[in-house]
Motif scaffolding. Sequence first.
Motif, PDB file in Angstrom:
ATOM      1  N   ALA A   9       0.233  -0.394   0.000  1.00 41.87           N
ATOM      2  CA  ALA A   9       0.000   0.000   0.000  1.00 41.87           C
ATOM      3  C   ALA A   9       0.510   0.863   0.000  1.00 41.87           C
ATOM      4  O   ALA A   9       0.882   0.839   0.389  1.00 41.87           O
ATOM      5  N   GLY A  28      -0.776   5.225   0.833  1.00 48.63           N
ATOM      6  CA  GLY A  28      -0.777   3.958   0.353  1.00 48.63           C
ATOM      7  C   GLY A  28       0.260   3.954  -0.593  1.00 48.63           C
ATOM      8  O   GLY A  28       0.581   3.032  -1.064  1.00 48.63           O
ATOM      9  N   SER A 235       2.072  -2.335  -6.022  1.00 46.01           N
ATOM     10  CA  SER A 235       0.632  -2.310  -5.778  1.00 46.01           C
ATOM     11  C   SER A 235      -0.072  -3.374  -6.619  1.00 46.01           C
ATOM     12  O   SER A 235       0.367  -3.711  -7.710  1.00 46.01           O
ATOM     13  N   ASN A 242      -4.443   3.473  -0.684  1.00 44.77           N
ATOM     14  CA  ASN A 242      -3.245   3.210   0.096  1.00 44.77           C
ATOM     15  C   ASN A 242      -3.047   4.343   1.100  1.00 44.77           C
ATOM     16  O   ASN A 242      -3.281   5.510   0.791  1.00 44.77           O
ATOM     17  N   ASP A 259      -3.370  -0.859   3.254  1.00 44.74           N
ATOM     18  CA  ASP A 259      -4.133  -0.806   2.022  1.00 44.74           C
ATOM     19  C   ASP A 259      -5.597  -1.123   2.253  1.00 44.74           C
ATOM     20  O   ASP A 259      -5.953  -1.834   3.191  1.00 44.74           O
TER      21      ASP A 259
END
Length: 288
Positions: A9, A28, A235, A242, A259
Motif C-alpha cells: 500500500a 498507500g 501495488s 493506500n 491498504d
Amino acid sequence: MPARPIRPAFNVLSVALAVCAAAMATAGCGAGSGSGSGPDTAAAPAAVAPTADRPSPAPTASAPPPGKESATPKAGEQSPAPQAPPTPAGEAEQGKGDPGTARTVAVQPEGLAKLPVEKALGWKPDGPLNSQELQGQKITLNECASVEGATLWQQQGYLSSARNAAGQQLFSFPDAASAKAAYDRLVAAMNTCQTTSRELQAREGLPQDAVVTATATAKDGAAWSRHWTGAGGMSARDVQTNHLYAVHQGDRLTLFQFDELAERPAPPHDTATDAAVLGALAGLGAQN
C-alpha cells in the motif's frame, strides 16, 4: 503506501505494510495494494522495482494472500531481505550489542493496538518482526517514495480482518540530520505522488485516476492517502486506497502503511482520525 504484505500500500503498510510486508498507495503510497517498501524504485504498498527496476522478494516472513502483493516494503537488489532467522519467541534475532535491539517498541504488535484505526480494521501480525542492518541502501515504500541512508530497518507485517495488508516500520540513522533529510525527501516525493502515479498508469494503459491527498500533518509528521487503479509492481492491479504515515524523531523515522482493496470490502478508513494516528506513532517512537 505499506512491502506490501508495510505497499501495508504505498501500503501500509510492502524492502511492504514488504507489508503492508505488508500494507501507501499514496500513503498507500502508504499502503498501495500492498503497503510496503523496498529499495529503489516506486511502488505502493507492495514493492516497486529497485534502481534496477526489478523488485526483489519481500522481507516479510509470511506470504501475502493469494494473488496479491505484500503491503510491506521490499528490499531491492542492493538490499537483501533480513538474514536473521526467527527465534523461538517469534522475533528476528539481533546481534549482541546491536544498538537497534532497544528500538523495537514502534514495530511491536502491542504498539499497533494503540493506533486509533486498529480496532476498526482488526489487524493481526503476519509473521514475526524482521530486523535488518543497512548500509545506506534505498528502501522503496511505494511507487513514489523511498527511504535512503538508514543503518537499521525493522518492520512488522499485519493482515486485517478483510485480508488487507499493513506494516509498521522503524528506520534508524547515523544522526538526526540524516533522518531529517530522509524524511524531507519522503515528504517531497509524496507531494508529487499523484503525478507520478498517473504517469505510471498512462504507461500501463490504465485510467489516470490516481488522487493523492495529504490527510494530516503534525510536527515532523505527515499522512497521505492515494485512491487509484493500481498499476502492478508494489501495488496490486486493482482499485484501492493506500495510506502512509511518517513521523521523524531524532535519528529515526517511524512509518505505518496499510491498504484498502476494493475486492476485499471492509468498513472504509476514516481519514479524519489520521492526526490521531500520527500522534500515536509519535508516542511509540518516543519510547525507543
